[in-house]
Design an enzyme around this catalytic site. Structure first.
Site, PDB file in Angstrom:
ATOM      1  N   GLU A  50      17.986 -70.445  29.188  1.00  0.00           N
ATOM      2  CA  GLU A  50      17.150 -71.626  29.436  1.00  0.00           C
ATOM      3  C   GLU A  50      16.032 -71.260  30.427  1.00  0.00           C
ATOM      4  OE1 GLU A  50      19.559 -74.894  30.525  1.00  0.00           O
ATOM      5  OE2 GLU A  50      17.891 -76.317  30.477  1.00  0.00           O
ATOM      6  N   ARG A  57      34.781 -63.560  28.514  1.00  0.00           N
ATOM      7  CA  ARG A  57      35.915 -64.234  27.852  1.00  0.00           C
ATOM      8  C   ARG A  57      36.133 -63.693  26.442  1.00  0.00           C
ATOM      9  NH1 ARG A  57      33.669 -68.277  30.826  1.00  0.00           N
ATOM     10  NH2 ARG A  57      32.418 -68.948  29.061  1.00  0.00           N
TER      11      ARG A  57
HETATM   12  P1  AMP Z   1      25.134 -69.315  23.513  1.00  0.00           P
HETATM   13  O1  AMP Z   1      24.393 -68.028  23.727  1.00  0.00           O
HETATM   14  O2  AMP Z   1      24.344 -70.526  23.876  1.00  0.00           O
HETATM   15  O3  AMP Z   1      25.751 -69.405  22.121  1.00  0.00           O
HETATM   16  O4  AMP Z   1      26.313 -69.335  24.563  1.00  0.00           O
HETATM   17  C1  AMP Z   1      27.441 -68.608  24.322  1.00  0.00           C
HETATM   18  C2  AMP Z   1      28.049 -68.063  25.570  1.00  0.00           C
HETATM   19  O5  AMP Z   1      28.063 -68.981  26.641  1.00  0.00           O
HETATM   20  C3  AMP Z   1      29.485 -67.717  25.260  1.00  0.00           C
HETATM   21  O6  AMP Z   1      29.720 -66.396  25.725  1.00  0.00           O
HETATM   22  C4  AMP Z   1      30.309 -68.754  25.982  1.00  0.00           C
HETATM   23  O7  AMP Z   1      31.316 -68.127  26.716  1.00  0.00           O
HETATM   24  C5  AMP Z   1      29.361 -69.491  26.912  1.00  0.00           C
HETATM   25  N1  AMP Z   1      29.301 -70.942  26.700  1.00  0.00           N
HETATM   26  C6  AMP Z   1      28.247 -71.636  26.210  1.00  0.00           C
HETATM   27  N2  AMP Z   1      28.481 -72.952  26.188  1.00  0.00           N
HETATM   28  C7  AMP Z   1      29.732 -73.109  26.659  1.00  0.00           C
HETATM   29  C8  AMP Z   1      30.586 -74.250  26.871  1.00  0.00           C
HETATM   30  N3  AMP Z   1      30.180 -75.499  26.606  1.00  0.00           N
HETATM   31  N4  AMP Z   1      31.815 -74.029  27.345  1.00  0.00           N
HETATM   32  C9  AMP Z   1      32.239 -72.778  27.624  1.00  0.00           C
HETATM   33  N5  AMP Z   1      31.496 -71.678  27.456  1.00  0.00           N
HETATM   34  C10 AMP Z   1      30.256 -71.829  26.979  1.00  0.00           C
END
Ligand code: AMP
Length: 180
Positions: A105, A68
């Site tokens: 996770e 995205r």
């Molecule tokens: P993080 O590594 O935990 O910061 O997760 C970021 C990635 O996961 C991004 O590329 C987002 O597209 C996706 N992501 C994480 N949480 C969400 C959420 N609640 N809604 C949509 N996409 C998410």
């Protein structure tokens, strides 16, 4: 764009993002940006608002995170007249690559970038749709450094404040259009 316009845009975007509970797994409230992308006037304002803070900031390359992030990063790169560089999931890029792993996770995932993608880069902007725990963006920043670039800032359409993803980004400038 002044602060008032930015606040009005943030409120319009917040009213348009669709929240889907328990996707892709129980306990996750997924922020679905497809309704924003489906509204050309809104999408166009979002793209301008994401790019605006970085006009004149020496951004030569925009690195976006599959998948995205690509949707937002490509128009932001064009707006900033910067090179667009994809950071991809493993096994997708054809030429010589650099790679960074990050913890999920359960288990690990990785991002790859072409080793020569940042040749001549002066300032790099990292773009993704959502900053959650920050693990993905932190890996993208490490990847930029590995490829010889310097991260000037990271920018997101959405930041989930409770997860404090910023703390993983090592003091680099972080911007987000809307927060939850
Ligand atoms: P993080 O590594 O935990 O910061 O997760 C970021 C990635 O996961 C991004 O590329 C987002 O597209 C996706 N992501 C994480 N949480 C969400 C959420 N609640 N809604 C949509 N996409 C998410």
């Amino acid at each position: 764009m002044n602060g008032e316009d930015r606040a009005a845009l943030a409120s319009a975007v917040k009213g348009t993002v669709r929240e889907v509970p328990d996707f892709p797994k129980p306990g996750i409230l997924f922020k679905d940006i497809t309704p924003v992308l489906a509204d050309p006037a809104l999408f166009s304002r979002v793209m301008m608002a994401l790019a605006a803070p970085f006009e004149g900031q020496g951004i030569t390359h925009v690195v976006s995170i599959e998948s995205r992030g690509f949707i937002l990063g490509a128009p932001v790169a064009l707006e900033l007249r910067a090179a667009f560089v994809p950071a991809r999931k493993p096994g997708k890029l054809p030429a010589e690559k650099v790679r960074e792993e990050y913890a999920l996770e359960y288990g690990t995932d990785a991002l790859e970038m072409h080793a020569d993608a940042l040749r001549g880069a002066k300032g790099v902007l990292v773009v993704d749709d959502v900053l959650a725990t920050g693990g993905t963006a932190a890996a993208a920043c490490r990847l930029v450094e590995k490829a010889g670039g310097k991260v000037v800032a990271c920018t997101f359409l959405i930041e989930l404040l409770a997860l404090n993803g910023r703390s993983k980004l090592g003091g680099v400038r972080v911007e987000s259009l809307i927060t939850y």
